[in-house]
Design an enzyme around this catalytic site. Structure first.
Site, mmCIF file in Angstrom:
data_model
loop_
_atom_site.group_PDB
_atom_site.id
_atom_site.type_symbol
_atom_site.label_atom_id
_atom_site.label_comp_id
_atom_site.label_asym_id
_atom_site.label_seq_id
_atom_site.Cartn_x
_atom_site.Cartn_y
_atom_site.Cartn_z
ATOM 1 N N GLY A 13 0.827 -1.211 0.000
ATOM 2 C CA GLY A 13 0.000 0.000 0.000
ATOM 3 C C GLY A 13 0.856 1.253 0.000
ATOM 4 C CB ALA A 14 4.252 1.739 -1.282
ATOM 5 C CB SER A 15 0.111 4.140 -4.307
ATOM 6 O OG SER A 15 -1.097 3.773 -3.652
ATOM 7 C CB ILE A 18 0.254 5.311 6.519
ATOM 8 C CG1 ILE A 18 -0.673 6.165 7.397
ATOM 9 C CG2 ILE A 18 1.295 4.609 7.378
ATOM 10 C CD1 ILE A 18 -1.602 5.347 8.288
ATOM 11 C CG ASP A 63 -5.722 -6.964 -6.345
ATOM 12 O OD1 ASP A 63 -5.882 -6.948 -5.117
ATOM 13 O OD2 ASP A 63 -6.669 -6.961 -7.154
ATOM 14 C CB SER A 144 -6.406 0.503 13.395
ATOM 15 O OG SER A 144 -7.381 1.460 13.753
ATOM 16 C CE1 TYR A 159 -9.590 -0.652 8.858
ATOM 17 C CE2 TYR A 159 -10.194 0.489 10.891
ATOM 18 C CZ TYR A 159 -9.252 0.176 9.918
ATOM 19 O OH TYR A 159 -7.968 0.689 10.010
ATOM 20 C CE LYS A 163 -6.401 -2.226 10.097
ATOM 21 N NZ LYS A 163 -5.072 -2.465 9.489
ATOM 22 C CB VAL A 194 -3.821 8.850 10.096
ATOM 23 C CG1 VAL A 194 -2.573 9.420 9.426
ATOM 24 C CG2 VAL A 194 -3.432 7.909 11.238
#
Length: 252
Positions: A13-15, A18, A63, A144, A159, A163, A194
């Protein structure tokens, strides 16, 4: 961070948000960072931005809901870079999908990314470290505050369940590493609110996302990057267990 210079980190999830902040920080500290996401063009833009830094960013399209793409990514990392030393499981998402009225497709998507994708990446990273005799590696889970308490907010309950699963997975990973007498460390970082695109994507509304983050000074993505650097910088005998962090004005 000197011992990590020239070594390989994977950030999922580097795009954006965070993940992008962590990626930038690691490259600036001299690491070779494999940044993966479905939107690889955004990671390529970050790579161009960081060209003058002492580290390197290698974008890979992946993905995390598709195991075959994760396995292919790890195979490519082994072939091109000699394997991972650090695995940062940052990718995560939320849908407004209450327990009593939510969409099964939304629930499945959250499980696929937040739980199964994280577990597959962790397994593959560990096995690659073991194969390459890397006994000082580090696995980091971006968790989280929702993995530690449940707020009376129906849209976020499923969600939160994913977590809470991450919190349990953290303890399981640590137990298994200890059973193997491994010196690979595992750390969880659990932020509160955040200021990223997360809320906008969850509610499918930039206006709602901005409103949620307008009531007080939220954490910034860079605050999470600082926490990751802290965990990675700890001496070899220090196990940073779980970093809980939230805005000073956030009440719960």
């Amino acid at each position: 961070m000197e011992r990590w210079v020239g070594r390989v980190a994977l950030v999922t999830g580097a795009s954006v948000g965070i993940g992008a902040a962590i990626t930038r920080a690691l490259v600036k500290h001299g690491m070779k960072v494999v940044g993966c996401a479905r939107n690889v063009q955004q990671i390529e833009s970050i790579r161009d931005e960081l060209k003058a830094e002492k580290g390197q960013l290698i974008p890979i399209k992946c993905d995390l809901t598709k195991e075959e793409e994760i396995l292919a990514m790890f195979k490519q990392i082994q072939k091109d870079l000699g394997g991972v030393d650090v695995c940062i499981n940052n990718a995560g998402l939320a849908h407004c999908a209450p327990l009593l009225s939510g969409s099964t497709a939304d629930w499945k998507n959250m499980l696929d990314v937040n739980v199964l994708g994280l577990c597959i990446c962790t397994r593959e990273a560990f096995q690659q470290m073991q194969k390459n005799k890397v006994d000082d590696g580090h696995i980091i889970l971006i968790n989280s505050m929702s993995g530690h308490r449940v707020k009376p907010y129906a849209a976020g309950h499923f969600y939160a369940a994913t977590k809470f699963a991450v919190s349990g997975i953290l303890e399981g990973i640590r137990n298994e590493l200890q059973e193997l007498n491994s010196h690979i460390r595992v750390t969880s970082v659990s932020p509160g609110l955040v200021a990223t695109e997360f809320q906008q994507r969850m509610h499918k509304s930039p206006e709602i996302g901005k409103k949620i983050c307008s009531h007080f000074k939220c954490l910034e993505a860079e605050d999470l990057a600082d926490a990751v650097i802290y965990a990675l910088s700890a001496p070899a005998h220090v196990q940073v267990h779980d970093i809980l962090m939230r805005p000073t004005e956030q009440k719960s």
